[in-house]
Motif scaffolding. Structure first.
Motif, PDB file in Angstrom:
ATOM      1  N   GLY A 293       7.843 -23.579  48.970  1.00  0.00           N
ATOM      2  CA  GLY A 293       8.373 -22.308  49.142  1.00  0.00           C
ATOM      3  C   GLY A 293       8.738 -21.621  47.889  1.00  0.00           C
ATOM      4  N   ALA A 294       8.474 -22.044  46.678  1.00  0.00           N
ATOM      5  CA  ALA A 294       8.816 -21.315  45.557  1.00  0.00           C
ATOM      6  C   ALA A 294       7.637 -20.546  44.991  1.00  0.00           C
ATOM      7  CB  ALA A 294       8.900 -22.447  44.328  1.00  0.00           C
ATOM      8  N   ASP A 295       6.634 -20.331  45.687  1.00  0.00           N
ATOM      9  CA  ASP A 295       5.808 -19.273  45.350  1.00  0.00           C
ATOM     10  C   ASP A 295       6.133 -17.857  45.167  1.00  0.00           C
ATOM     11  OD1 ASP A 295       6.006 -19.485  48.164  1.00  0.00           O
ATOM     12  OD2 ASP A 295       3.961 -18.897  48.563  1.00  0.00           O
ATOM     13  N   ASP A 296       7.339 -17.621  46.071  1.00  0.00           N
ATOM     14  CA  ASP A 296       7.957 -16.307  45.942  1.00  0.00           C
ATOM     15  C   ASP A 296       9.119 -16.155  45.078  1.00  0.00           C
ATOM     16  OD1 ASP A 296       9.765 -17.744  47.445  1.00  0.00           O
ATOM     17  OD2 ASP A 296      10.131 -16.164  49.070  1.00  0.00           O
ATOM     18  N   VAL A 297       9.426 -17.207  44.331  1.00  0.00           N
ATOM     19  CA  VAL A 297      10.218 -17.148  43.393  1.00  0.00           C
ATOM     20  C   VAL A 297      10.117 -16.410  42.024  1.00  0.00           C
ATOM     21  CG1 VAL A 297      11.818 -18.239  41.688  1.00  0.00           C
ATOM     22  CG2 VAL A 297      11.614 -19.185  44.166  1.00  0.00           C
ATOM     23  N   ARG A 298      10.847 -15.602  41.376  1.00  0.00           N
ATOM     24  CA  ARG A 298      10.564 -15.084  40.154  1.00  0.00           C
ATOM     25  C   ARG A 298      11.440 -15.807  39.116  1.00  0.00           C
ATOM     26  NH1 ARG A 298       8.634 -11.396  36.615  1.00  0.00           N
ATOM     27  NH2 ARG A 298       9.908 -10.592  35.138  1.00  0.00           N
ATOM     28  N   TYR A 299      10.960 -16.473  38.041  1.00  0.00           N
ATOM     29  CA  TYR A 299      11.587 -17.415  37.306  1.00  0.00           C
ATOM     30  C   TYR A 299      11.517 -16.861  36.011  1.00  0.00           C
ATOM     31  CZ  TYR A 299      12.617 -21.697  34.614  1.00  0.00           C
ATOM     32  OH  TYR A 299      12.894 -22.595  33.837  1.00  0.00           O
ATOM     33  N   VAL A 300      12.912 -16.819  35.078  1.00  0.00           N
ATOM     34  CA  VAL A 300      13.163 -16.106  34.026  1.00  0.00           C
ATOM     35  C   VAL A 300      13.680 -17.007  33.138  1.00  0.00           C
ATOM     36  CG1 VAL A 300      14.081 -14.206  32.823  1.00  0.00           C
ATOM     37  CG2 VAL A 300      13.203 -13.604  34.887  1.00  0.00           C
ATOM     38  N   GLN A 301      13.494 -17.326  31.902  1.00  0.00           N
ATOM     39  CA  GLN A 301      14.333 -17.942  31.000  1.00  0.00           C
ATOM     40  C   GLN A 301      14.873 -17.258  29.891  1.00  0.00           C
ATOM     41  OE1 GLN A 301      11.296 -20.903  29.558  1.00  0.00           O
ATOM     42  NE2 GLN A 301      11.373 -22.226  31.489  1.00  0.00           N
ATOM     43  N   PHE A 302      16.142 -17.693  29.376  1.00  0.00           N
ATOM     44  CA  PHE A 302      16.755 -17.039  28.288  1.00  0.00           C
ATOM     45  C   PHE A 302      16.736 -18.079  27.153  1.00  0.00           C
ATOM     46  CE2 PHE A 302      17.646 -14.403  31.662  1.00  0.00           C
ATOM     47  CZ  PHE A 302      17.542 -12.980  31.260  1.00  0.00           C
ATOM     48  N   MET A 303      16.577 -17.663  25.931  1.00  0.00           N
ATOM     49  CA  MET A 303      16.782 -18.627  24.846  1.00  0.00           C
ATOM     50  C   MET A 303      16.769 -17.805  23.376  1.00  0.00           C
ATOM     51  SD  MET A 303      12.918 -20.153  25.168  1.00  0.00           S
ATOM     52  CE  MET A 303      12.904 -20.078  26.719  1.00  0.00           C
ATOM     53  N   GLY A 304      17.185 -18.634  22.533  1.00  0.00           N
ATOM     54  CA  GLY A 304      16.901 -18.219  21.066  1.00  0.00           C
ATOM     55  C   GLY A 304      15.457 -18.628  20.532  1.00  0.00           C
TER      56      GLY A 304
END
Length: 384
Positions: A293-304
């Motif tokens: 079911g994760a095919d419709d997830v938008r994944y965003v990462q934050f980092m230095g």
């Protein structure tokens, strides 16, 4: 209703974090999570403490405490400060969790079955003064590329160049400062990242709108010199996830643990499992497996920016490699928001060097919202 998976780079356990850490990952991730929730979207916002490897052992030794007890204590401190700054994590986990142990060992087993792990005999620094092998992060010296005098044996934080301990000029032990280092032979497991170089290159080229800071660092690691190299995923340490699978030591790797930069990003996934086990939700796979079911997830990462190489190359190589035969389709990141460093008094904020304004000090001076506003309005996006 759109679904958004958001992760902040997990902070090292080695002490209270400074405002540079806060503005470089957790705070902008929190802002984005709050924005998406306000739009009525479904959000999973995850973070954790990074508890293995050199920083944890050194900090525990300095505090005169067993490393597991030190990590438990500092997790409580970091969780409390996160609440103080009103960071709206859905779960704040620990990379030393049983969930991460099982998942890290699972990934190693699957990668090995895919032919993407090889055993390497190599040389490693041994310190007579400390009576132990020194993994790369235990060694400091002058960077041969930019001249920074506090580069580590795996990477220079100043220019982000990937290094080996033998590359450093005037190397010294990060534990004792001793310079009587000897090169000795040892064996380790290596992830065959070079096999995936073209796949990673094409994947990065296929992303749209990524910050130039993110793509430029990734491309430098892919193409500078000899290009992306295979990377060791074990270390000669006591504290960490044992190099085992199916409950038995990996043959020839007895007494070794997985490298912190192998297990730490896997904690993003394990953190969702911890969230379920804590009774906060019912299904972590719908966020992390595209066949669940994760095919419709938008994944965003934050980092230095110092974390960019491992999140654009190392962690994606782990996920791609595990799905080499198409049987484990893990959710890949869609966008990586990276930040430059927040400087203080002419230098970088630094936990290890105690330089800067730290989160506990900040809350003693002003309420959290003042800091949140100022840091976000002065976020180091275009330069340090």
């Amino acid at each position: 209703m759109a679904r958004h998976l958001i992760t902040s780079a997990i902070p090292y356990i080695n002490g209270i974090k400074h405002l540079g850490n806060l503005v470089g990952s957790q705070l902008p991730a929190d802002l984005y999570a709050r924005y998406q929730r306000a739009r009525g979207n479904e959000v999973m916002f995850l973070c954790a403490t990074d508890e293995h490897g050199t920083p944890a052992e050194l900090a525990a030794a300095k505090a005169g405490k067993p490393v597991d007890a030190y990590c438990a204590e500092m997790w409580e401190v970091q969780a409390r400060l996160a609440e103080g700054f009103r960071l709206s994590f859905d779960h704040f986990g620990r990379s030393s969790s049983e969930q991460n142990k099982r998942l890290t060992q699972h990934f190693a087993k699957v990668l090995d079955a895919q032919g993407l792990i090889r055993e390497v005999s190599e040389t490693q620094m041994y310190s007579h003064a400390d009576g132990r092998y020194l993994p790369d992060r235990y060694i400091e010296g002058t960077c041969p590329n930019c001249g920074f005098d506090s580069a580590r044996g795996d990477q220079c934080d100043n220019c982000t160049k990937q290094l080996d301990p033998t590359d450093l000029i005037n190397p010294r032990s990060a534990i004792s400062g001793a310079t009587d280092l000897e090169v000795r032979a040892t064996k380790h497991l290596f992830l065959r990242q070079s096999t995936l170089r073209d796949t990673l290159d094409a994947w990065i080229d296929g992303q749209t709108g990524w910050p130039i800071l993110t793509t430029s660092i990734a491309k430098k690691w892919l193409h500078d010199g000899d290009g992306l190299q295979d990377r060791g995923i074990t270390r000669d340490l006591k504290w960490g996830i044992p190099a085992q699978f199916d409950g038995a030591p990996w043959s020839g790797m007895e007494g070794k643990v997985f490298y912190v930069w192998f297990d730490a990003p896997i904690e993003y996934i394990a953190c969702a499992q911890e969230w379920v086990d804590a009774g906060k939700g019912g299904d972590w796979e719908r966020w992390w497996r595209t066949d669940k079911g994760a095919d419709d997830v938008r994944y965003v990462q934050f980092m230095g920016k110092d974390n960019v190489p491992f999140h654009t190359l190392g962690f994606p190589a782990t996920l791609m490699g595990a799905n080499y035969d198409g049987t484990e389709p893990w959710k890949m990141v869609d966008y990586i928001k990276s930040f430059n460093y927040l400087n203080y008094d002419g230098g970088q904020f630094s936990t290890s060097q105690g330089r800067g304004v730290f989160m506990d000090q900040a809350l003693e001076i002003l309420p959290a919202d003042y800091w949140r506003w100022w840091l976000l309005s002065h976020a180091p996006e275009s330069s340090d």
